[in-house]
Design an enzyme around this catalytic site. Structure first.
Site, PDB file in Angstrom:
ATOM      1  N   CYS A  42       3.383   2.503 -16.329  1.00 60.51           N
ATOM      2  CA  CYS A  42       4.376   2.214 -15.274  1.00 60.51           C
ATOM      3  C   CYS A  42       3.836   2.722 -13.943  1.00 60.51           C
ATOM      4  CB  CYS A  42       5.690   2.921 -15.632  1.00 60.51           C
ATOM      5  SG  CYS A  42       6.973   2.867 -14.366  1.00 60.51           S
ATOM      6  N   HIS A  43       4.276   2.113 -12.861  1.00 59.10           N
ATOM      7  CA  HIS A  43       3.793   2.510 -11.532  1.00 59.10           C
ATOM      8  C   HIS A  43       4.130   3.972 -11.221  1.00 59.10           C
ATOM      9  CE1 HIS A  43       2.312   0.556  -7.666  1.00 59.10           C
ATOM     10  NE2 HIS A  43       2.387   1.846  -7.403  1.00 59.10           N
ATOM     11  N   THR A  44       5.189   4.492 -11.822  1.00 59.37           N
ATOM     12  CA  THR A  44       5.577   5.875 -11.544  1.00 59.37           C
ATOM     13  C   THR A  44       4.474   6.852 -11.974  1.00 59.37           C
ATOM     14  OG1 THR A  44       7.900   5.262 -11.730  1.00 59.37           O
ATOM     15  CG2 THR A  44       7.403   7.600 -11.910  1.00 59.37           C
ATOM     16  N   HIS A  62       5.297   7.883 -19.619  1.00 61.25           N
ATOM     17  CA  HIS A  62       6.728   8.149 -19.874  1.00 61.25           C
ATOM     18  C   HIS A  62       7.406   6.892 -20.412  1.00 61.25           C
ATOM     19  CE1 HIS A  62       6.452   6.355 -15.908  1.00 61.25           C
ATOM     20  NE2 HIS A  62       7.664   5.876 -16.150  1.00 61.25           N
ATOM     21  N   GLU A  63       6.597   5.959 -20.951  1.00 61.20           N
ATOM     22  CA  GLU A  63       7.148   4.686 -21.436  1.00 61.20           C
ATOM     23  C   GLU A  63       6.489   4.457 -22.795  1.00 61.20           C
ATOM     24  OE1 GLU A  63       7.712   1.136 -18.510  1.00 61.20           O
ATOM     25  OE2 GLU A  63       5.916   0.638 -19.612  1.00 61.20           O
ATOM     26  N   CYS A  92      23.015  15.797 -21.853  1.00 62.49           N
ATOM     27  CA  CYS A  92      23.189  17.117 -22.459  1.00 62.49           C
ATOM     28  C   CYS A  92      24.575  17.294 -23.058  1.00 62.49           C
ATOM     29  CB  CYS A  92      22.937  18.194 -21.413  1.00 62.49           C
ATOM     30  SG  CYS A  92      24.240  18.311 -20.153  1.00 62.49           S
ATOM     31  N   CYS A  95      26.922  19.135 -18.806  1.00 67.94           N
ATOM     32  CA  CYS A  95      26.852  19.308 -17.343  1.00 67.94           C
ATOM     33  C   CYS A  95      28.080  18.671 -16.698  1.00 67.94           C
ATOM     34  CB  CYS A  95      25.558  18.692 -16.791  1.00 67.94           C
ATOM     35  SG  CYS A  95      25.587  16.895 -16.746  1.00 67.94           S
ATOM     36  N   CYS A  98      28.275  14.849 -17.451  1.00 67.87           N
ATOM     37  CA  CYS A  98      28.605  14.537 -18.847  1.00 67.87           C
ATOM     38  C   CYS A  98      30.080  14.850 -19.113  1.00 67.87           C
ATOM     39  CB  CYS A  98      27.716  15.336 -19.794  1.00 67.87           C
ATOM     40  SG  CYS A  98      26.021  14.709 -19.885  1.00 67.87           S
ATOM     41  N   CYS A 106      23.617  12.335 -16.149  1.00 68.96           N
ATOM     42  CA  CYS A 106      23.386  13.713 -16.620  1.00 68.96           C
ATOM     43  C   CYS A 106      22.398  14.471 -15.734  1.00 68.96           C
ATOM     44  CB  CYS A 106      22.867  13.693 -18.066  1.00 68.96           C
ATOM     45  SG  CYS A 106      22.502  15.353 -18.671  1.00 68.96           S
ATOM     46  N   ARG A 117      -0.745  21.791 -24.696  1.00 69.12           N
ATOM     47  CA  ARG A 117      -1.731  22.484 -23.873  1.00 69.12           C
ATOM     48  C   ARG A 117      -2.982  21.635 -23.738  1.00 69.12           C
ATOM     49  NH1 ARG A 117      -0.784  27.960 -23.087  1.00 69.12           N
ATOM     50  NH2 ARG A 117       1.103  28.670 -24.153  1.00 69.12           N
ATOM     51  N   CYS A 161      10.972   2.502 -20.262  1.00 74.21           N
ATOM     52  CA  CYS A 161      11.183   2.725 -18.823  1.00 74.21           C
ATOM     53  C   CYS A 161      11.407   1.425 -18.078  1.00 74.21           C
ATOM     54  CB  CYS A 161      10.053   3.527 -18.174  1.00 74.21           C
ATOM     55  SG  CYS A 161      10.407   3.811 -16.418  1.00 74.21           S
ATOM     56  N   ARG A 355       2.089  -5.351 -17.127  1.00 74.59           N
ATOM     57  CA  ARG A 355       1.937  -4.070 -17.786  1.00 74.59           C
ATOM     58  C   ARG A 355       0.639  -4.047 -18.601  1.00 74.59           C
ATOM     59  NH1 ARG A 355       5.050  -1.518 -15.054  1.00 74.59           N
ATOM     60  NH2 ARG A 355       6.828  -0.325 -15.799  1.00 74.59           N
TER      61      ARG A 355
HETATM   62  N1  LIG Z   1      14.420   3.929 -10.305  1.00 74.31           N
HETATM   63  C1  LIG Z   1      13.824   4.127 -11.476  1.00 74.31           C
HETATM   64  O1  LIG Z   1      14.404   4.734 -12.379  1.00 74.31           O
HETATM   65  C2  LIG Z   1      12.445   3.582 -11.698  1.00 74.31           C
HETATM   66  C3  LIG Z   1      11.963   3.379 -13.011  1.00 74.31           C
HETATM   67  C4  LIG Z   1      10.701   2.809 -13.173  1.00 74.31           C
HETATM   68  C5  LIG Z   1       9.917   2.487 -12.066  1.00 74.31           C
HETATM   69  N2  LIG Z   1      10.403   2.733 -10.814  1.00 74.31           N
HETATM   70  C6  LIG Z   1       9.638   2.367  -9.606  1.00 74.31           C
HETATM   71  O2  LIG Z   1       9.780   0.960  -9.411  1.00 74.31           O
HETATM   72  C7  LIG Z   1       8.671   0.499  -8.629  1.00 74.31           C
HETATM   73  C8  LIG Z   1       8.044  -0.705  -9.314  1.00 74.31           C
HETATM   74  O3  LIG Z   1       7.382  -0.289 -10.511  1.00 74.31           O
HETATM   75  P1  LIG Z   1       6.475  -1.331 -11.317  1.00 74.31           P
HETATM   76  O4  LIG Z   1       5.987  -0.597 -12.514  1.00 74.31           O
HETATM   77  O5  LIG Z   1       7.180  -2.619 -11.458  1.00 74.31           O
HETATM   78  O6  LIG Z   1       5.267  -1.513 -10.272  1.00 74.31           O
HETATM   79  P2  LIG Z   1       4.250  -2.731 -10.122  1.00 74.31           P
HETATM   80  O7  LIG Z   1       3.082  -2.186  -9.391  1.00 74.31           O
HETATM   81  O8  LIG Z   1       4.077  -3.386 -11.444  1.00 74.31           O
HETATM   82  O9  LIG Z   1       5.062  -3.774  -9.187  1.00 74.31           O
HETATM   83  C9  LIG Z   1       5.232  -3.639  -7.801  1.00 74.31           C
HETATM   84  C10 LIG Z   1       5.203  -5.037  -7.209  1.00 74.31           C
HETATM   85  O10 LIG Z   1       5.534  -4.992  -5.823  1.00 74.31           O
HETATM   86  C11 LIG Z   1       4.761  -5.974  -5.162  1.00 74.31           C
HETATM   87  N3  LIG Z   1       4.730  -5.686  -3.733  1.00 74.31           N
HETATM   88  C12 LIG Z   1       4.039  -4.712  -3.091  1.00 74.31           C
HETATM   89  N4  LIG Z   1       4.283  -4.771  -1.750  1.00 74.31           N
HETATM   90  C13 LIG Z   1       5.151  -5.790  -1.558  1.00 74.31           C
HETATM   91  C14 LIG Z   1       5.795  -6.347  -0.410  1.00 74.31           C
HETATM   92  N5  LIG Z   1       5.578  -5.836   0.819  1.00 74.31           N
HETATM   93  N6  LIG Z   1       6.640  -7.390  -0.583  1.00 74.31           N
HETATM   94  C15 LIG Z   1       6.863  -7.915  -1.825  1.00 74.31           C
HETATM   95  N7  LIG Z   1       6.284  -7.415  -2.954  1.00 74.31           N
HETATM   96  C16 LIG Z   1       5.442  -6.370  -2.816  1.00 74.31           C
HETATM   97  C17 LIG Z   1       3.419  -5.888  -5.858  1.00 74.31           C
HETATM   98  O11 LIG Z   1       2.634  -7.063  -5.634  1.00 74.31           O
HETATM   99  C18 LIG Z   1       3.849  -5.726  -7.315  1.00 74.31           C
HETATM  100  O12 LIG Z   1       3.971  -6.981  -7.958  1.00 74.31           O
HETATM  101  C19 LIG Z   1       7.743   1.697  -8.471  1.00 74.31           C
HETATM  102  O13 LIG Z   1       8.008   2.331  -7.232  1.00 74.31           O
HETATM  103  C20 LIG Z   1       8.155   2.598  -9.610  1.00 74.31           C
HETATM  104  O14 LIG Z   1       7.818   3.941  -9.378  1.00 74.31           O
HETATM  105  C21 LIG Z   1      11.649   3.257 -10.620  1.00 74.31           C
HETATM  106 ZN   LIG Z   2       8.530   4.244 -15.388  1.00 74.69          ZN
HETATM  107 ZN   LIG Z   3      24.638  16.339 -18.884  1.00 74.53          ZN
END
Ligand SMILES: NC(=O)c1ccc[n+]([C@@H]2O[C@H](COP(=O)([O-])OP(=O)(O)OC[C@H]3O[C@@H](n4cnc5c(N)ncnc54)[C@H](O)[C@@H]3O)[C@@H](O)[C@H]2O)c1
Ligand SMILES: [Zn+2]
Ligand SMILES: [Zn+2]
Length: 363
Positions: A42-44, A62-63, A92, A95, A98, A106, A117, A161, A355
């Site tokens: 994932c991008h995160t 984390h996925e 949990c 909290c 919850c 949560c 480690r 995720c 992915r």
């Molecule tokens: N809120 C949450 O709980 C949560 C969970 C998972 C991921 N995320 C976040 O979501 C985001 C996306 O994650 P992902 O895994 O899909 O990433 P990814 O890299 O697969 O997708 C991002 C997309 O954005 C496009 N992009 C970049 N700049 C752009 C622009 N200016 N205009 C239009 N499109 C543009 C890219 O070409 C790409 O296709 C990340 O910031 C990630 O950290 C958040």
């Molecule tokens: Zn993620």
């Molecule tokens: Zn909780």
């Protein structure tokens, strides 16, 4: 007795994350040891590797999906041998959220003690409390959500995720209604899951916006009725054209940039809902003309993890995959090994993948 395994460890912000031998301690009370079978990139994780959060050294990932190999004292569910998807939120029950009946918010999500480690003996910080770019990890029992054993680990890992976040943002964060219009900025792993969620919610206009033509093709395959290349046209003007001049009822930002969040805000119809999913990191600032924001009405909200409840929602998404409603096969662009993680981040940045999924050979 501790298990020796392998994991991808990020030690210094911005430097390559490399595979090293890790030591995985026994699960404590309320914990389980999971043998990882597959993990989506994932991008995160890229944000973490580049230094968005403090806490190095990180065990990335984390996925993930795997099999429970050991359970700690007092654990009755899951059981040894169960196939599970790992959740980075496990409410949990105690909290303030919850107790107020909002477990999806949560504030003290269950995590295992840090039992992993690195090669130098340093305690590793598993990303979002789970750490899945590895052969084995230890999580809180309630973070390991059982699913039917026959489902493929590569596709199931994605539910942990990106897919859950995207689909959940549609159903729970925005509450998309049948017959409505939706625009999604960023059609990566998360954004295309928003598109799938919108299709499953019976939205009739689903507009995918990206700057990469490959992403737009995947967006169409997964349910977008229209796609917009933001390098070629002004996405706000194009979205207004598509929606009879009005704009969309729901917009989603799945990138994490102020400029695309502003586009997502201004492409809405009156009283529309805008959901921020993308993780912005520490720098960006939003410059928001307040009168325009007020006059348009509606709402701007952040969605963490699609406001999901993993124990309720992971089995549901797994079932939607089994019955062909949720398409996860095209989301697994590449299957790779732990050693290919750096290349997977590079491919993500080049836009070549929805992915990459790390597959750990079954023992
Ligand atoms: N809120 C949450 O709980 C949560 C969970 C998972 C991921 N995320 C976040 O979501 C985001 C996306 O994650 P992902 O895994 O899909 O990433 P990814 O890299 O697969 O997708 C991002 C997309 O954005 C496009 N992009 C970049 N700049 C752009 C622009 N200016 N205009 C239009 N499109 C543009 C890219 O070409 C790409 O296709 C990340 O910031 C990630 O950290 C958040
Ligand atoms: Zn993620
Ligand atoms: Zn909780």
């Amino acid at each position: 007795m501790a298990v020796t395994g392998l994991g991808v460890v990020a030690r210094v912000a911005g430097k390559p994350a490399l595979v090293e031998e890790i030591s995985v301690g026994d699960p404590g009370p309320g914990e389980v040891l999971v043998r990882i079978r597959a993990s989506g990139v994932c991008h995160t994780d890229l944000h973490v590797k580049l230094g968005t959060w403090d806490g190095f050294p990180f065990l990335l990932g984390h996925e993930g999906a795997g099999i429970v190999e050991k359970v700690g004292p007092g654990v009755t569910r899951p059981a040894v041998g169960d196939s599970v998807i790992l959740a980075w939120r496990a409410p949990c029950g105690e909290c303030r959220f919850c107790l107020a009946g909002q477990p999806h918010l949560c504030a003290a999500s269950l995590n295992a003690e840090k039992r992993l480690r690195g090669a130098d003996g340093a305690v590793l910080n598993p990303v979002l409390g789970i750490g899945t770019f590895c052969t084995h990890t230890v999580v809180a029992a309630r973070q390991a959500v059982p699913i039917p054993a026959e489902l493929p680990p590569e596709q199931m890992s994605l539910i942990g995720c990106g897919v859950m976040t995207g689909v959940g943002a549609v159903f729970y964060s925005a509450g998309v209604k049948p017959g409505s219009s939706v625009a999604v900025f960023g059609c990566g792993g998360v954004g295309t899951s928003v598109i799938q969620g919108a299709r499953l919610a019976r939205a009739t206009t689903i507009i995918g916006v990206d700057v990469d033509p490959r992403k737009l093709r995947w967006a169409e395959e997964l349910g977008a009725t229209h796609v917009v290349d933001a390098r070629e046209v002004d996405p706000i003007a194009r979205i207004k054209d598509i929606t009879g001049g009005h704009g969309v009822n729901y917009s989603f930002e799945a990138i994490g940039k102020p400029e695309t969040l502003l586009q997502a805000l201004w492409c809405r119809d009156l009283a529309g809902t805008c959901v921020l999913i993308g993780v912005p990191g520490p720098g960006p600032v939003l410059n928001l003309p307040l009168q325009q924001f007020f006059d348009l009405g509606g709402s701007l909200r952040v969605s963490w993890y699609g406001d999901c409840l993993p124990t309720r929602d992971f089995p549901m998404l797994a079932e939607w995959y089994r019955t062909g409603q949720l398409k996860l096969d095209p989301v697994v662009t590449r299957t790779i090994t732990l050693n290919d993680t750096e290349e997977a981040f590079a491919a993500m940045q080049r836009g070549e993948t929805l992915r990459s999924v790390i597959r750990i050979p079954d023992a």
